[in-house]
Motif scaffolding. Sequence first.
Motif, PDB file in Angstrom:
ATOM      1  N   LEU A 147     -23.133 -55.066   6.628  1.00  0.00           N
ATOM      2  CA  LEU A 147     -22.565 -55.045   5.283  1.00  0.00           C
ATOM      3  C   LEU A 147     -23.659 -54.863   4.248  1.00  0.00           C
ATOM      4  CD1 LEU A 147     -20.231 -55.356   3.313  1.00  0.00           C
ATOM      5  CD2 LEU A 147     -20.514 -57.840   3.462  1.00  0.00           C
ATOM      6  N   SER A 148     -24.776 -55.574   4.443  1.00  0.00           N
ATOM      7  CA  SER A 148     -25.904 -55.438   3.524  1.00  0.00           C
ATOM      8  C   SER A 148     -26.447 -54.016   3.531  1.00  0.00           C
ATOM      9  CB  SER A 148     -27.004 -56.431   3.913  1.00  0.00           C
ATOM     10  OG  SER A 148     -28.153 -56.242   3.115  1.00  0.00           O
ATOM     11  N   LEU A 149     -26.572 -53.430   4.736  1.00  0.00           N
ATOM     12  CA  LEU A 149     -27.077 -52.064   4.839  1.00  0.00           C
ATOM     13  C   LEU A 149     -26.119 -51.063   4.205  1.00  0.00           C
ATOM     14  CD1 LEU A 149     -28.476 -52.160   8.477  1.00  0.00           C
ATOM     15  CD2 LEU A 149     -29.811 -52.005   6.384  1.00  0.00           C
ATOM     16  N   HIS A 150     -24.804 -51.283   4.431  1.00  0.00           N
ATOM     17  CA  HIS A 150     -23.826 -50.393   3.805  1.00  0.00           C
ATOM     18  C   HIS A 150     -23.855 -50.535   2.281  1.00  0.00           C
ATOM     19  CE1 HIS A 150     -21.597 -48.304   6.930  1.00  0.00           C
ATOM     20  NE2 HIS A 150     -21.739 -49.366   7.694  1.00  0.00           N
ATOM     21  N   THR A 151     -24.056 -51.762   1.793  1.00  0.00           N
ATOM     22  CA  THR A 151     -24.150 -51.967   0.346  1.00  0.00           C
ATOM     23  C   THR A 151     -25.364 -51.244  -0.220  1.00  0.00           C
ATOM     24  OG1 THR A 151     -23.096 -54.139   0.570  1.00  0.00           O
ATOM     25  CG2 THR A 151     -24.298 -53.706  -1.466  1.00  0.00           C
ATOM     26  N   ILE A 152     -26.498 -51.383   0.474  1.00  0.00           N
ATOM     27  CA  ILE A 152     -27.714 -50.686   0.037  1.00  0.00           C
ATOM     28  C   ILE A 152     -27.508 -49.180   0.073  1.00  0.00           C
ATOM     29  CG2 ILE A 152     -30.125 -50.223   0.641  1.00  0.00           C
ATOM     30  CD1 ILE A 152     -30.269 -53.110   1.696  1.00  0.00           C
ATOM     31  N   SER A 153     -26.867 -48.709   1.160  1.00  0.00           N
ATOM     32  CA  SER A 153     -26.603 -47.274   1.285  1.00  0.00           C
ATOM     33  C   SER A 153     -25.697 -46.786   0.168  1.00  0.00           C
ATOM     34  CB  SER A 153     -25.958 -46.983   2.645  1.00  0.00           C
ATOM     35  OG  SER A 153     -25.537 -45.638   2.721  1.00  0.00           O
ATOM     36  N   TYR A 154     -24.640 -47.571  -0.133  1.00  0.00           N
ATOM     37  CA  TYR A 154     -23.712 -47.185  -1.200  1.00  0.00           C
ATOM     38  C   TYR A 154     -24.433 -47.078  -2.539  1.00  0.00           C
ATOM     39  CZ  TYR A 154     -20.380 -47.992  -4.969  1.00  0.00           C
ATOM     40  OH  TYR A 154     -19.694 -47.921  -6.143  1.00  0.00           O
ATOM     41  N   SER A 187     -27.652 -46.750  -3.095  1.00  0.00           N
ATOM     42  CA  SER A 187     -28.662 -45.697  -3.064  1.00  0.00           C
ATOM     43  C   SER A 187     -28.030 -44.315  -3.223  1.00  0.00           C
ATOM     44  CB  SER A 187     -29.442 -45.766  -1.750  1.00  0.00           C
ATOM     45  OG  SER A 187     -30.325 -44.674  -1.627  1.00  0.00           O
ATOM     46  N   GLU A 188     -26.949 -44.059  -2.454  1.00  0.00           N
ATOM     47  CA  GLU A 188     -26.307 -42.745  -2.531  1.00  0.00           C
ATOM     48  C   GLU A 188     -25.626 -42.546  -3.878  1.00  0.00           C
ATOM     49  OE1 GLU A 188     -27.008 -40.606  -0.186  1.00  0.00           O
ATOM     50  OE2 GLU A 188     -28.117 -42.258   0.738  1.00  0.00           O
ATOM     51  N   ARG A 189     -25.053 -43.618  -4.434  1.00  0.00           N
ATOM     52  CA  ARG A 189     -24.442 -43.510  -5.759  1.00  0.00           C
ATOM     53  C   ARG A 189     -25.494 -43.155  -6.800  1.00  0.00           C
ATOM     54  NH1 ARG A 189     -21.798 -48.747  -8.514  1.00  0.00           N
ATOM     55  NH2 ARG A 189     -24.002 -49.334  -8.437  1.00  0.00           N
ATOM     56  N   GLU A 190     -26.686 -43.772  -6.684  1.00  0.00           N
ATOM     57  CA  GLU A 190     -27.773 -43.469  -7.615  1.00  0.00           C
ATOM     58  C   GLU A 190     -28.209 -42.009  -7.488  1.00  0.00           C
ATOM     59  OE1 GLU A 190     -32.331 -45.001  -8.618  1.00  0.00           O
ATOM     60  OE2 GLU A 190     -31.050 -46.125  -7.231  1.00  0.00           O
ATOM     61  N   LYS A 191     -28.252 -41.516  -6.224  1.00  0.00           N
ATOM     62  CA  LYS A 191     -28.633 -40.112  -6.016  1.00  0.00           C
ATOM     63  C   LYS A 191     -27.619 -39.169  -6.658  1.00  0.00           C
ATOM     64  CE  LYS A 191     -30.985 -40.890  -1.590  1.00  0.00           C
ATOM     65  NZ  LYS A 191     -30.913 -40.622  -0.123  1.00  0.00           N
ATOM     66  N   ILE A 192     -26.319 -39.494  -6.457  1.00  0.00           N
ATOM     67  CA  ILE A 192     -25.271 -38.636  -7.017  1.00  0.00           C
ATOM     68  C   ILE A 192     -25.335 -38.648  -8.543  1.00  0.00           C
ATOM     69  CG2 ILE A 192     -22.769 -38.366  -7.249  1.00  0.00           C
ATOM     70  CD1 ILE A 192     -22.531 -39.480  -4.388  1.00  0.00           C
ATOM     71  N   PHE A 205     -23.897 -28.458  -6.237  1.00  0.00           N
ATOM     72  CA  PHE A 205     -24.086 -29.863  -6.585  1.00  0.00           C
ATOM     73  C   PHE A 205     -24.567 -30.697  -5.402  1.00  0.00           C
ATOM     74  CE2 PHE A 205     -22.767 -34.210  -7.404  1.00  0.00           C
ATOM     75  CZ  PHE A 205     -23.126 -34.381  -8.733  1.00  0.00           C
ATOM     76  N   GLY A 206     -23.999 -30.426  -4.217  1.00  0.00           N
ATOM     77  CA  GLY A 206     -24.276 -31.241  -3.041  1.00  0.00           C
ATOM     78  C   GLY A 206     -22.980 -31.817  -2.508  1.00  0.00           C
ATOM     79  N   LYS A 207     -23.030 -32.421  -1.336  1.00  0.00           N
ATOM     80  CA  LYS A 207     -21.834 -32.982  -0.726  1.00  0.00           C
ATOM     81  C   LYS A 207     -22.207 -34.165   0.148  1.00  0.00           C
ATOM     82  CE  LYS A 207     -22.094 -29.619   3.051  1.00  0.00           C
ATOM     83  NZ  LYS A 207     -21.393 -28.537   3.766  1.00  0.00           N
ATOM     84  N   LEU A 208     -21.205 -34.963   0.501  1.00  0.00           N
ATOM     85  CA  LEU A 208     -21.402 -36.086   1.411  1.00  0.00           C
ATOM     86  C   LEU A 208     -21.169 -35.609   2.830  1.00  0.00           C
ATOM     87  CD1 LEU A 208     -19.523 -38.877  -0.557  1.00  0.00           C
ATOM     88  CD2 LEU A 208     -21.988 -38.682  -0.247  1.00  0.00           C
ATOM     89  N   GLU A 209     -22.030 -35.990   3.731  1.00  0.00           N
ATOM     90  CA  GLU A 209     -21.887 -35.600   5.122  1.00  0.00           C
ATOM     91  C   GLU A 209     -22.296 -36.761   6.010  1.00  0.00           C
ATOM     92  OE1 GLU A 209     -26.239 -33.431   5.581  1.00  0.00           O
ATOM     93  OE2 GLU A 209     -24.433 -32.210   5.442  1.00  0.00           O
ATOM     94  N   PRO A 210     -21.878 -36.741   7.300  1.00  0.00           N
ATOM     95  CA  PRO A 210     -22.217 -37.858   8.198  1.00  0.00           C
ATOM     96  C   PRO A 210     -23.724 -38.052   8.310  1.00  0.00           C
ATOM     97  CG  PRO A 210     -20.543 -36.453   9.178  1.00  0.00           C
ATOM     98  CD  PRO A 210     -21.039 -35.740   7.948  1.00  0.00           C
ATOM     99  N   GLY A 211     -24.134 -39.306   8.326  1.00  0.00           N
ATOM    100  CA  GLY A 211     -25.544 -39.635   8.468  1.00  0.00           C
ATOM    101  C   GLY A 211     -25.690 -40.992   9.120  1.00  0.00           C
ATOM    102  N   PHE A 212     -26.897 -41.510   9.149  1.00  0.00           N
ATOM    103  CA  PHE A 212     -27.171 -42.787   9.798  1.00  0.00           C
ATOM    104  C   PHE A 212     -27.624 -43.804   8.765  1.00  0.00           C
ATOM    105  CE2 PHE A 212     -28.325 -39.586  13.053  1.00  0.00           C
ATOM    106  CZ  PHE A 212     -27.308 -39.872  13.934  1.00  0.00           C
TER     107      PHE A 212
END
Length: 511
Positions: free
Chosen positions: A103-110, A112-117, A225-232
Amino acid sequence: MAEQDEKKYQYLGAQEHINLPSHKLQTISCISHPTYDLILFCRDCNDLICSKCLTNSHQRHSMCDIDVIHSEKLKVLSNQGDKINKQYLPFVSSEKSKFKEMLSLHTISYESEREKITEKDGKLKDEISKWTSLLLREKEKDYLMAKEYIDKNISLLEEKMKELKSSATLTEEYRKNNNIKNVCHISDGVQNYVEEFVIERHPLPFLTLTFKEESDNACELQNMFGKLEPGFLRNAEHAEFVSEKLSYTTNLNLVGKVSTGENTIWIKNTKKAILQEIKLENEIYIEEEVKDIQIRDMVALKSGELLLILVNNPTIKIRKKGEKKMENFFNFNKSWLYANVFPTTVHVLNNNRVVVGTTEVKEQPGREIITGQVVVLTENGKNIRITSNTNRDIIVLERPQKGNRRLRSLDNEGNIKWDYTGIEIQKQKQCFDPWDVVTTSHDNIITCDFSNENLHILNSKGNVINCIRLTPLDIYRPVSMAIMKNETLIIGCGSTTDNAKIHKLQIRSKE
């Protein structure tokens, strides 16, 4: 009174008895004989009894004193308590910690990716503003150049109009003049002007810069713009492999299949027509070798027996433990759907049902039609056209001659749940090339990619958990896999010479 005592003590027994302090046991009356106390424990009946019970129905049973059974039961409670506190609770706590970490990693990922977008959005807005300003400046420059050219031509034409109007006025004035000298002079001048006047069209400035809108197509917008794709998720490799692996050298050029039983490991090579039972300790030991047998697939049963699918043979064979002769296990005959049916792969489910992948060759004039099926063999040997039993999904590895190679998950109705055709990996030159597939105790799916020398790890929903490069572990050309009871992954490989490797990797969860 006896009935009241019976009701009073009907729920008292071994459980209350063993919870008493060890220094003194409480006296408890027998439910069947309330006037008698419980004094013995019948091991055959697993019950506390009185002397009356002993004479009635327990005379030949194994007995012990209640102090002894009290001590034994307390020891059982202690052992089970230790197991709960030292094994089960830490395991469940560890699993809970993993999910909290995820959950912590998913929160960090969310975040981080939101900041990138958002950052990309800001950059694009800045770039769009800059591009807008550039376009407006270019258009303004284009307009001013056209305006300057048009204004210049208008001025020239106005001068010509002024001259023409002046000449026209003179002609009107002197047409009524009776002074011959003046008329001749003006007439000659106007005539010369008219004859020398050149009628020419000034080129109009049709060229201009126009704004051409780009397409609003979603794909083009994604490319821009870019897109979301599967990652790790980074640092989330909960299924990892110990770097200290064990490797063994065989006398085969390819370990085409690995199958593990209760205490056995079998490997085979189809081209060399060899089947070997081996042990992997400090070295590899060949326990038994069978030659001149072309095996397409095999599976070791818990009982030690071995199911074998031979090349171009419609009959599944079984080789019983300790016997060299093979017997028929199941036969796919031609009368079934009027086709030549050959088994191609075999697997045993948790409920001991046998799942068989088949190839059907239907003969028609001038050609053959080949189709693939999955068949479940029931306990009575009857084959049913379904893809799975009622408890488990089936994962099928498909390697068609044309089209993408894939893993396919089928539910118990034969419906496709998902397909997996690999993921995009940087510097990967070959297409997804799976050669074998296994399932871990956590229902994670592992497939080995021969051409790219990777292990793809998926969850039960077909989502990628990880993709592990094997070359850093000195593992090349992975062909076959099997998982032993202690979560050890065995990988059989190919080689250009008769020294193909077998590797043992320990699968463990990251704590």
